[in-house]
Design a protein around this motif. Structure first.
Motif, PDB file in Angstrom:
ATOM      1  N   LEU A   1       1.795  21.652 -13.270  1.00 40.41           N
ATOM      2  CA  LEU A   1       1.375  20.268 -13.464  1.00 40.41           C
ATOM      3  C   LEU A   1       2.484  19.442 -14.115  1.00 40.41           C
ATOM      4  O   LEU A   1       2.734  18.285 -13.729  1.00 40.41           O
ATOM      5  N   ALA A   2       3.151  20.063 -15.079  1.00 45.21           N
ATOM      6  CA  ALA A   2       4.247  19.343 -15.734  1.00 45.21           C
ATOM      7  C   ALA A   2       5.384  19.056 -14.760  1.00 45.21           C
ATOM      8  O   ALA A   2       5.959  17.953 -14.754  1.00 45.21           O
ATOM      9  N   LYS A   3       5.703  20.051 -13.899  1.00 46.19           N
ATOM     10  CA  LYS A   3       6.755  19.830 -12.901  1.00 46.19           C
ATOM     11  C   LYS A   3       6.363  18.726 -11.929  1.00 46.19           C
ATOM     12  O   LYS A   3       7.180  17.876 -11.542  1.00 46.19           O
ATOM     13  N   ALA A   4       5.078  18.771 -11.522  1.00 42.07           N
ATOM     14  CA  ALA A   4       4.621  17.742 -10.576  1.00 42.07           C
ATOM     15  C   ALA A   4       4.699  16.358 -11.208  1.00 42.07           C
ATOM     16  O   ALA A   4       5.118  15.381 -10.560  1.00 42.07           O
ATOM     17  N   LYS A   5       4.287  16.279 -12.476  1.00 41.87           N
ATOM     18  CA  LYS A   5       4.352  14.993 -13.152  1.00 41.87           C
ATOM     19  C   LYS A   5       5.809  14.534 -13.286  1.00 41.87           C
ATOM     20  O   LYS A   5       6.123  13.348 -13.097  1.00 41.87           O
ATOM     21  N   ALA A   6       6.704  15.472 -13.613  1.00 42.05           N
ATOM     22  CA  ALA A   6       8.120  15.112 -13.746  1.00 42.05           C
ATOM     23  C   ALA A   6       8.698  14.648 -12.414  1.00 42.05           C
ATOM     24  O   ALA A   6       9.464  13.675 -12.351  1.00 42.05           O
ATOM     25  N   LYS A   7       8.317  15.377 -11.325  1.00 40.83           N
ATOM     26  CA  LYS A   7       8.822  14.980 -10.009  1.00 40.83           C
ATOM     27  C   LYS A   7       8.301  13.620  -9.594  1.00 40.83           C
ATOM     28  O   LYS A   7       9.028  12.794  -9.019  1.00 40.83           O
ATOM     29  N   ALA A   8       6.988  13.403  -9.905  1.00 42.96           N
ATOM     30  CA  ALA A   8       6.425  12.095  -9.567  1.00 42.96           C
ATOM     31  C   ALA A   8       7.129  10.986 -10.340  1.00 42.96           C
ATOM     32  O   ALA A   8       7.425   9.902  -9.797  1.00 42.96           O
ATOM     33  N   GLU A   9       7.390  11.265 -11.599  1.00 48.86           N
ATOM     34  CA  GLU A   9       8.086  10.269 -12.407  1.00 48.86           C
ATOM     35  C   GLU A   9       9.500  10.029 -11.873  1.00 48.86           C
ATOM     36  O   GLU A   9       9.985   8.881 -11.830  1.00 48.86           O
ATOM     37  N   ALA A  10      10.164  11.121 -11.444  1.00 53.34           N
ATOM     38  CA  ALA A  10      11.505  10.965 -10.881  1.00 53.34           C
ATOM     39  C   ALA A  10      11.478  10.138  -9.594  1.00 53.34           C
ATOM     40  O   ALA A  10      12.351   9.306  -9.349  1.00 53.34           O
ATOM     41  N   ILE A  11      10.438  10.406  -8.777  1.00 55.22           N
ATOM     42  CA  ILE A  11      10.332   9.644  -7.528  1.00 55.22           C
ATOM     43  C   ILE A  11      10.102   8.174  -7.821  1.00 55.22           C
ATOM     44  O   ILE A  11      10.686   7.284  -7.180  1.00 55.22           O
ATOM     45  N   ARG A  12       9.270   7.884  -8.809  1.00 56.20           N
ATOM     46  CA  ARG A  12       9.024   6.484  -9.157  1.00 56.20           C
ATOM     47  C   ARG A  12      10.305   5.817  -9.665  1.00 56.20           C
ATOM     48  O   ARG A  12      10.621   4.673  -9.314  1.00 56.20           O
ATOM     49  N   ILE A  13      11.031   6.548 -10.498  1.00 52.63           N
ATOM     50  CA  ILE A  13      12.294   5.978 -11.000  1.00 52.63           C
ATOM     51  C   ILE A  13      13.285   5.754  -9.855  1.00 52.63           C
ATOM     52  O   ILE A  13      13.985   4.735  -9.783  1.00 52.63           O
ATOM     53  N   LEU A  14      13.346   6.750  -8.909  1.00 50.50           N
ATOM     54  CA  LEU A  14      14.255   6.615  -7.770  1.00 50.50           C
ATOM     55  C   LEU A  14      13.865   5.445  -6.889  1.00 50.50           C
ATOM     56  O   LEU A  14      14.724   4.667  -6.406  1.00 50.50           O
ATOM     57  N   ALA A  15      12.568   5.301  -6.661  1.00 53.79           N
ATOM     58  CA  ALA A  15      12.101   4.177  -5.833  1.00 53.79           C
ATOM     59  C   ALA A  15      12.440   2.856  -6.492  1.00 53.79           C
ATOM     60  O   ALA A  15      12.857   1.880  -5.826  1.00 53.79           O
ATOM     61  N   ALA A  16      12.277   2.792  -7.824  1.00 50.78           N
ATOM     62  CA  ALA A  16      12.617   1.567  -8.530  1.00 50.78           C
ATOM     63  C   ALA A  16      14.117   1.300  -8.473  1.00 50.78           C
ATOM     64  O   ALA A  16      14.571   0.149  -8.342  1.00 50.78           O
ATOM     65  N   ALA A  17      14.943   2.348  -8.505  1.00 58.38           N
ATOM     66  CA  ALA A  17      16.391   2.178  -8.437  1.00 58.38           C
ATOM     67  C   ALA A  17      16.822   1.710  -7.056  1.00 58.38           C
ATOM     68  O   ALA A  17      17.785   0.935  -6.920  1.00 58.38           O
TER      69      ALA A  17
END
Length: 351
Positions: free
Chosen positions: A243-259
């Motif tokens: 769950l922590a990895k999934a949350k981290a990946k989701a957060e990374a994807i959101r940051i990447l999309a924002a970038a």
């Protein structure tokens, strides 16, 4: 004036103070005025016939006509029953003695019902004892001593009721058995004790085995529960990690999309895709015997251009209002990209 009493009498009194003097027979003399002590009954005859019983205290008698015939004590009397032999139900001869407690309840019956009340009761106690012992075996004589005493008392009271005497209790003092019987009893007692010791030892061994088995059972149960808890904790930890990895990946994807939405985001994405493309080819060369090479391995520029083409096809914005065309265009781009990759694979195989 003193009138000597007759030769027969029942008890004896101590002369003191104003008490009458006694004749040689031990009975008090008729001195007209008599003082009867407490717990005594004096039987008076008038002209040879029973007249009355003097109560404790002051009494007046007529000289010559009245005389004291018997003196009965109303206190509890203790009589030792002599030792005698008796045969039990299992033909064992015993030597037994006892002590008898009785009380005179009716002085008239005790005076005229029997010649010697104490002797009569003693003989009755001996015969009753022999009769009752003949109904019991040797073991029951020792075990049922209280019931034997009660039976003797009941038998004596039934026979002595007409004598005015009541037996209060009877106690067996000593029971003597023959030497051989005593030795056999000792052997029996020792055998019984050994038997009890063996039984107790076996019960102790059994209890010990039960306790050991119970301890092993509890240990196994606790070990299984501990293993179960460990597995549950491990599974919970793994789930938390996923769950922590999934949350981290989701957060990374959101940051990447924002970038990517920022200025020069496409250029940064192109650079990243090119780097991953080159890294993928180098990893294939290390991890597998099969080597995939592009059509022109020395031309890195063409490799980057091809990767950027794939990225551009995937990130091409759709035209508003024409979802079908957008999806068909994307499909054609993906198919073109797949065709390019298939061509590269065929070249590698042919080489």
């Amino acid at each position: 004036m003193e009138i000597p009493s007759g030769p027969r009498g029942g008890g004896s009194l101590q002369a003191s103070g104003r008490a009458p003097r006694r004749a040689s027979s031990g009975l008090p003399r008729n001195t007209v005025v008599l003082f009867v002590p407490q717990q005594e009954a004096w039987v008076v005859e008038r002209m040879g016939r029973f007249h009355r019983i003097l109560e404790p205290g002051l009494n007046i008698l007529i000289p010559v006509l009245d005389r004291i015939r018997y003196v009965q004590s109303l206190k509890e009397i203790v009589i030792n029953v002599p030792e005698q032999s008796a045969v039990t139900l299992d033909n064992v001869t015993l030597q037994i003695d006892g002590v008898l407690y009785l009380r005179i309840m009716d002085p008239y019956k005790a005076s005229y019902g029997v010649e010697d009340p104490e002797y009569a009761v003693t003989q009755l106690a001996q015969t009753t004892m022999r009769s009752e012992l003949g109904k019991l075996s040797l073991d029951k004589v020792f075990r049922e001593r209280e019931s034997l005493n009660a039976s003797i008392v009941d038998a004596i009271n039934q026979a002595a009721d007409c004598w005015g005497i009541r037996c209060l209790r009877y106690e067996i003092k000593d029971i003597h058995v023959p030497p051989r019987v005593k030795e056999s009893m000792q052997m029996q007692v020792e055998a019984e004790r050994r038997k009890r010791a063996t039984v107790l030892e076996s019960e102790g061994t059994r209890e010990s085995a039960i306790n050991v088995a119970e301890g092993k059972k509890q240990a196994q149960i606790l070990a299984s529960e501990a293993e179960k808890a460990e597995q549950i904790n491990q599974a919970a930890g793994e789930a938390s990690a996923v769950l922590a990895k999934a949350k981290a990946k989701a957060e990374a994807i959101r940051i990447l999309a924002a970038a990517l939405t920022q200025h020069n985001g496409d250029a940064a994405a192109s650079l990243t895709v090119a780097e991953q493309y080159v890294s993928a080819f180098s990893k294939l060369a290390k991890d597998s015997n099969t080597i995939l090479l592009p059509s022109n391995p020395g031309d890195v520029t063409s490799m980057v251009a091809q990767a950027m083409g794939v990225y551009g096809a995937l990130t091409k914005p759709p035209v508003p209002g024409t979802p079908d065309s957008v999806s068909s265009g994307n499909s054609r781009d993906v198919q073109g990209t797949d065709a390019s990759l298939d061509e590269e694979l065929d070249r590698v195989k042919m080489s």
